[in-house]
Design an enzyme around this catalytic site. Structure first.
Site, short mmCIF file in Angstrom:
data_model
loop_
_atom_site.label_atom_id
_atom_site.label_comp_id
_atom_site.label_asym_id
_atom_site.label_seq_id
_atom_site.Cartn_x
_atom_site.Cartn_y
_atom_site.Cartn_z
N ARG A 1 1.08 -1.27 0.04
CA ARG A 1 0.04 -0.06 -0.45
C ARG A 1 0.84 1.02 -0.29
NH1 ARG A 1 -4.93 0.84 4.35
NH2 ARG A 1 -3.03 1.08 5.70
N ASP B 1 -3.59 3.58 14.12
CA ASP B 1 -3.08 3.21 13.17
C ASP B 1 -3.50 4.74 13.00
OD1 ASP B 1 -5.53 2.92 11.38
OD2 ASP B 1 -4.61 1.60 10.19
#
Length: 529
Positions: free
Chosen positions: A160, A443
């Site tokens: 990603r 996160d």
């Protein structure tokens, strides 16, 4: 370096093997070719936000009705992407990558985005780690002498890159910082596009934070150009798009259509999706969300979004991947594990029953119980593409229905938002973008929820269940108390050596400012090397 390219980060040792003149020329060419359109797409985001602020609500676009009504399917995927029943995610840290690849999950998504603090060292070491992972030579020895190496059946690797809104401040092209998306993608493709194909896999990606099919079209154009430049067969790149913004939810068909030769499906990026709902409708008092813990996957707007994702994907022959299970099993408290694992199983049973082809976990210990759930539904089948979900009928009001019966804002929820945001930001500023907090893997997305909820509650003078309003003064007072709790919990020595002053100031900037900062990482990036 080639003319017009300036690298202001260190380029010694292993870094020189990654940042070769040829590799930098490749990423610079991508930037020169596509950055103008990237900036156009970002301006379109800002204009759309202005319309939302004036009261416009999103809807399925009339001009793309023909795509939604059309009879088309995405291209097929290679064999190592056919079975994705459990995927694990994590940053490009060397030890964590080895553990994830060896976890028993079918796919590992190596993350340069929300679970990675994008220091120069983290990013470039990450590219070294990815090369070694594909070569099968990745290994790591900890300070206590424990050795980690790749097992015989590692997970399929996906990567990603960072989102369109970010830049890489250590590399300048023609006097301007390079697009972080093109830098991450370009370096990986240059070093590993052909290498991965030669080893029987391919260059596979996850694409974050798209807000429209035109942003997907831009990625598709980048893919075509990269394949042509590297002499790689068209369609070799496969990408799964994270549907993690409310605007993208109205364009799932169109996003798949734009990427149809390169599509590997869609993923329900639940945490960023909740953040997006708060952010996009931040000025609407009728769309204020309650405590984060009360915004489950079964509330109306989340349920509509995930069911629509499965139905849309399977209609087009694309994979539908469920959301993240962020729980981290406790090694000390079996009661916590029992309660949390029960909730994880319930969540994954719902996803698998809905027709999802797979799902996400954040910790290797979650792979076996989640595999068990999906094995029970899939059996010997690699996926559920045959589950078409013709019963799903989702209209625009369903996606926008943020009413949650009995939901409340509580002092405990406010305190949790404050402590999670500050603890996470302090970790991020020290270079760790995946932080284990209160038995959850946090996160940037969950920190975004925390600070944006506080901003929204203050903006609308929201009432807590005890009758008090959420005000800046209240938040300031609670920040002091939560900081004291953190210092007491970790000890004065660790507290002083940390970056809690910076984290507190950053939190107050992104949560308490009059204007809403679009992304906390844009502010935080100024404070790391």
């Amino acid at each position: 370096m080639s003319e017009g390219i300036e690298v202001i980060g260190p380029v010694e040792g292993d870094f020189a093997e990654i940042l070769t003149p040829e590799a930098l020329s490749f990423v610079a060419d991508l930037h020169r070719r596509f950055n103008s359109e990237r900036e156009t797409r970002l301006r379109a985001r800002a204009l759309r936000q202005e319309r939302l602020d004036r009261g416009e609500l999103p809807d399925f676009a009339a001009e793309t009705q023909n795509i939604r009504d059309g009879d088309w399917r995405v291209a097929s995927v290679p064999g190592d992407l056919m079975d994705r029943r459990v995927e694990i995610t994590g940053p490009v840290d060397r030890k964590m990558m080895i553990n994830a690849l060896n976890s028993g999950a079918k796919v590992f998504m190596a993350d340069f985005e929300d679970s990675n603090s994008p220091t120069w060292e983290n990013n470039i070491h990450g590219h070294r780690n990815l090369i070694d992972a594909i070569e099968g030579t990745i290994e790591f020895t900890s300070q206590d002498g424990k050795r980690y190496e790749l097992g015989e059946q590692p997970a399929t690797l996906m990567v990603r890159p960072r989102g369109w809104h970010l830049v890489e401040k250590h590399v300048f092209v023609d006097g301007h910082p390079i697009s972080a998306s093109l830098f991450d993608f370009g370096l990986y493709m240059f070093h590993n596009g052909r290498r991965s194909l030669e080893r029987g896999t391919g260059p596979y990606f996850y694409l974050p934070k798209l807000e429209s099919h035109l942003e997907a079209r831009l990625w598709n154009e980048v893919f075509v150009a990269a394949q042509e430049e590297l002499g790689i067969a068209p369609g070799s790149i496969k990408a799964t798009v994270l549907i993690e913004t409310i605007l993208a939810a109205f364009e799932m068909d169109e996003i798949l259509y734009e990427l149809r030769d390169h599509s590997a499906g869609l993923n329900a990026g639940r945490w960023d999706y909740i953040f997006s709902v708060i952010k996009k409708f931040r000025n609407r008092p009728d769309m204020v969300l309650p405590d984060r813990a009360q915004v489950s996957m079964t509330v109306p707007f989340m349920r509509a979004y995930t069911e629509l994702l499965v139905a849309t994907c399977h209609k087009r022959g694309a994979f539908a991947i469920g959301g993240m299970a962020a729980f981290i099993p406790s090694r000390r408290d079996p009661e916590i594990n029992e309660v949390a694992l029960s909730k994880v199983r319930e969540d994954k049973q719902r996803e698998s029953a809905d027709g999802c082809d797979g799902t996400w976990v954040a910790h290797p210990d979650l792979v076996p119980p989640v595999l068990e759930v999906f094995d029970g539904v899939l059996g010997d089948k690699p996926n559920q593409l045959d589950v078409l979900r013709d019963d799903v009928k989702v209209a625009a009001p369903d996606l926008l229905n943020t009413l949650i019966e009995g939901a409340t804002i509580t002092e405990a929820g406010l305190r949790t938002n404050i402590s999670v945001a500050i603890l996470y930001l302090e970790s991020w500023l020290r270079g760790t973008g995946a932080a284990a907090l209160f038995n959850l893997m946090e996160d940037a997305a969950t920190a975004e929820i925390s600070r944006s909820q506080i901003w929204q509650w203050i903006r609308h003078d929201a009432l807590m269940d005890d009758g008090r309003s959420v005000t800046r003064e209240l938040v300031h007072a609670l920040v002091v108390e939560e900081i004291d709790k953190i210092e007491e919990a970790i000890g004065e020595d660790l507290f002083v050596r940390g970056r809690f002053d910076d984290a507190r100031h950053l939190f107050e900037t992104v949560a308490l400012s009059d204007e809403f900062p679009e992304f906390l990482t844009l502010k935080a990036y100024e404070l790391i090397d």
